[in-house]
Design a protein around this motif. Structure first.
Motif, PDB file in Angstrom:
ATOM      1  N   VAL A  55       0.840  -1.199   0.000  1.00 32.77           N
ATOM      2  CA  VAL A  55       0.000   0.000   0.000  1.00 32.77           C
ATOM      3  C   VAL A  55       0.877   1.251   0.000  1.00 32.77           C
ATOM      4  O   VAL A  55       0.741   2.141  -0.856  1.00 32.77           O
ATOM      5  CB  VAL A  55      -0.950   0.008   1.214  1.00 32.77           C
ATOM      6  CG1 VAL A  55      -1.711   1.331   1.282  1.00 32.77           C
ATOM      7  CG2 VAL A  55      -1.933  -1.152   1.139  1.00 32.77           C
ATOM      8  N   SER A  74     -10.550   4.411   1.136  1.00 26.41           N
ATOM      9  CA  SER A  74      -9.870   3.213   1.652  1.00 26.41           C
ATOM     10  C   SER A  74     -10.715   2.503   2.703  1.00 26.41           C
ATOM     11  O   SER A  74     -10.712   1.273   2.780  1.00 26.41           O
ATOM     12  CB  SER A  74      -8.502   3.589   2.227  1.00 26.41           C
ATOM     13  OG  SER A  74      -8.620   4.378   3.391  1.00 26.41           O
ATOM     14  N   TRP A  97      -3.258   2.980  -3.825  1.00 22.26           N
ATOM     15  CA  TRP A  97      -3.415   2.314  -2.527  1.00 22.26           C
ATOM     16  C   TRP A  97      -4.280   1.048  -2.659  1.00 22.26           C
ATOM     17  O   TRP A  97      -4.158   0.121  -1.866  1.00 22.26           O
ATOM     18  CB  TRP A  97      -4.054   3.269  -1.510  1.00 22.26           C
ATOM     19  CG  TRP A  97      -5.310   3.920  -1.989  1.00 22.26           C
ATOM     20  CD1 TRP A  97      -5.429   5.141  -2.586  1.00 22.26           C
ATOM     21  CD2 TRP A  97      -6.641   3.386  -1.947  1.00 22.26           C
ATOM     22  NE1 TRP A  97      -6.733   5.394  -2.919  1.00 22.26           N
ATOM     23  CE2 TRP A  97      -7.498   4.336  -2.540  1.00 22.26           C
ATOM     24  CE3 TRP A  97      -7.179   2.200  -1.468  1.00 22.26           C
ATOM     25  CZ2 TRP A  97      -8.861   4.140  -2.661  1.00 22.26           C
ATOM     26  CZ3 TRP A  97      -8.547   1.984  -1.589  1.00 22.26           C
ATOM     27  CH2 TRP A  97      -9.371   2.962  -2.172  1.00 22.26           C
ATOM     28  N   ASN A  98      -5.149   1.037  -3.679  1.00 23.05           N
ATOM     29  CA  ASN A  98      -6.028  -0.117  -3.887  1.00 23.05           C
ATOM     30  C   ASN A  98      -5.306  -1.305  -4.507  1.00 23.05           C
ATOM     31  O   ASN A  98      -5.890  -2.374  -4.671  1.00 23.05           O
ATOM     32  CB  ASN A  98      -7.205   0.285  -4.777  1.00 23.05           C
ATOM     33  CG  ASN A  98      -6.756   0.829  -6.122  1.00 23.05           C
ATOM     34  OD1 ASN A  98      -5.689   1.427  -6.246  1.00 23.05           O
ATOM     35  ND2 ASN A  98      -7.569   0.646  -7.141  1.00 23.05           N
ATOM     36  N   LEU A 126      -4.796  -1.556   4.442  1.00 24.04           N
ATOM     37  CA  LEU A 126      -5.318  -0.405   3.710  1.00 24.04           C
ATOM     38  C   LEU A 126      -5.396   0.835   4.590  1.00 24.04           C
ATOM     39  O   LEU A 126      -4.948   1.922   4.197  1.00 24.04           O
ATOM     40  CB  LEU A 126      -6.712  -0.735   3.162  1.00 24.04           C
ATOM     41  CG  LEU A 126      -6.762  -1.587   1.892  1.00 24.04           C
ATOM     42  CD1 LEU A 126      -8.157  -2.151   1.676  1.00 24.04           C
ATOM     43  CD2 LEU A 126      -6.335  -0.764   0.685  1.00 24.04           C
TER      44      LEU A 126
END
Length: 475
Positions: free
Chosen positions: A33, A74, A248-249, A269
């Motif tokens: 992440v 998130s 970040w995903n 996350l």
């Protein structure tokens, strides 16, 4: 969806010799992440955002709002990731919430532009900063010709980075996560160190010496920004920070390889996004403590972090910053390569992409998907088109995030009985809040920058005939 299909969606994949292996722990997931988010953006984006926002205060506001939106998304994604820990991540969420066409369009755009284009852009950024230490690495010379493409030293280094990291990840998941852990820790420490030194030693910047005009926004033409013009300017200034905080995903793409995913994915996350969004905002406060605002807006080649380090420690700091950014970009490319191939693998497994990409090698990783991703990223490096393509799809990328958070609502309504190890708090207000802000941002970008937004949606829509072609082939 039949009861059997619903059960298949929820069920943990059975382990076998040809299956993906669950080898990603909480540290690995968190570094994916963090490492995928921190590339070169935080070191350069504030220059362009500062020119658009027009004041130190609104520059900080752009980063802070972008960070808050990232956190909202998130939190919503954490519920989906824990519920559907499958290879492909967001592709699977869209498939289950909106149907296979939406899932395919997401995966198509990721392969064609977003993931491959970002890999190309960050690899070339690594090469450009290597040029600070090794002047022979430039964009001016020509080393070779491949077809109609001329290969410059910068492109050659970018291609080498993609080749090395793809080959490493093809040897197994452990090799990829080990590289990710080492480089993520190193680059976060470097960014933290620069930020801390700027906060402690910076005294001549606009954060302390320009309090009267801290919130007075002035356009590049010299006009004061107020009302809707100010809102549009701040929204446009947020584009760079949001793109710097994207990816970040990516950990969800490798959800099928995460150990105890219902526990690990939400924590990775949330922790990763908190760390990055916080350090990004504080880093900009540090820049503003060290540099006057015009020095941020007009930093040489937009290298704000280098300008700040040079102001603190002299010209020799430029080489140190170049080395730090090289570490950052190298780790970022590794995370993008590791995770991105899992999307095309999942599409191929659903018979919606080249069937060869669904094969795993002896190390239980999708090597064919890794090399296909590397090939297309290399084409983008050689063509030099990745920069324009990424500008085109920024608004489409925001739309994908809006659809991601709304998928929480859709799946709670359609499948309230599915096990949810993590539930997004303040439901449904958080998803609706993000969707509202995201939709407003898309409208502002469409009105203010139509030439770089509409082509992005055309790229997404180009996947529709491809989808039906693959559906026909699958039948």
């Amino acid at each position: 969806m039949t009861a059997a299909r619903e059960e298949a969606v929820r069920r943990e994949p059975a382990a076998g010799p040809a299956d993906l292996k669950r080898g990603i722990g909480i540290l690995d997931a968190t570094t994916i992440v963090v490492g995928s988010m921190i590339g070169s953006g935080i070191f350069i984006v504030s220059a362009e955002s500062g020119r658009v926002a027009g004041s130190p205060g609104w520059l900080l506001a752009a980063w802070a709002i972008a960070g808050a939106l990232t956190m909202l998304a998130s939190v919503c994604c954490a519920e989906l990731a824990a519920m559907l820990p499958r290879a492909g991540g967001q592709y699977v969420f869209f498939r289950e919430a909106y149907g296979p066409l939406f899932g395919f369009l997401f995966g198509w755009t990721m392969f064609l532009v977003v993931q491959s284009g970002t890999i190309a852009a960050v690899s070339v950024a690594f090469a450009k900063f290597l040029g600070v230490l090794w002047p022979a690495i430039t964009s001016a010379g020509k080393l070779a010709t491949i077809g109609r493409f001329s290969v410059t030293p910068v492109q050659a280094v970018g291609l080498l980075v993609i080749l090395v990291l793809t080959a490493t990840n093809a040897t197994g998941l452990k090799a990829g996560t080990r590289i990710q852990n080492i480089f993520t820790v190193a680059k976060f420490a470097a960014l933290f160190g620069l930020t801390a030194l700027g906060l402690m030693l910076g005294h001549s910047g606009s954060f302390t010496s320009n309090s009267a005009g801290f919130w007075r926004a002035v356009s590049q033409s010299g006009q004061e920004l107020t009302g809707l013009a100010l809102v549009a300017a701040v929204a446009t200034a947020m584009v760079g920070p949001m793109f710097s905080q994207s990816a970040w995903n990516n950990i969800t793409f490798a959800g099928e390889e995460v150990r105890n995913p219902g526990w690990t994915l939400p924590r990775a996350l949330l922790l990763g996004c908190v760390l990055v969004t916080t350090i990004y905002v504080v880093a900009n406060i540090s820049y503003l403590k060290v540099l006057p605002f015009p020095a941020i807006q007009h930093a040489p080649e937009d290298r704000v972090a280098t300008a700040a380090a040079t102001s603190l420690f002299g010209p020799g700091a430029a080489a140190v910053m170049a080395a730090a950014i090289m570490v950052s970009t190298f780790g970022c490319v590794n995370g993008l390569i590791l995770s991105g191939a899992r999307v095309s693998f999942a599409m191929a497994r659903d018979r919606l992409f080249f069937k060869e990409l669904a094969r795993l090698n002896d190390a239980s990783v999708p090597a064919n998907a890794l090399w296909a991703q590397a090939f297309w990223s290399a084409v983008l490096v050689l063509s030099g088109s990745y920069s324009d393509l990424l500008k085109y799809v920024i608004s489409a990328d925001i739309l994908f995030y809006v659809l991601l958070v709304l998928a929480v609502i859709v799946l709670r309504v359609r499948h309230p009985d599915w096990p949810r190890p993590f539930r997004a708090p303040l439901y449904p207000f958080l998803p609706l809040l993000y969707a509202g802000v995201g939709a407003a941002l898309i409208v502002i970008l469409l009105r203010g920058n139509p030439r770089t937004t509409w082509p992005g949606y055309a790229i997404v829509m180009s996947g529709i005939p491809i989808y039906f072609l693959w559906r026909r082939k699958a039948r």
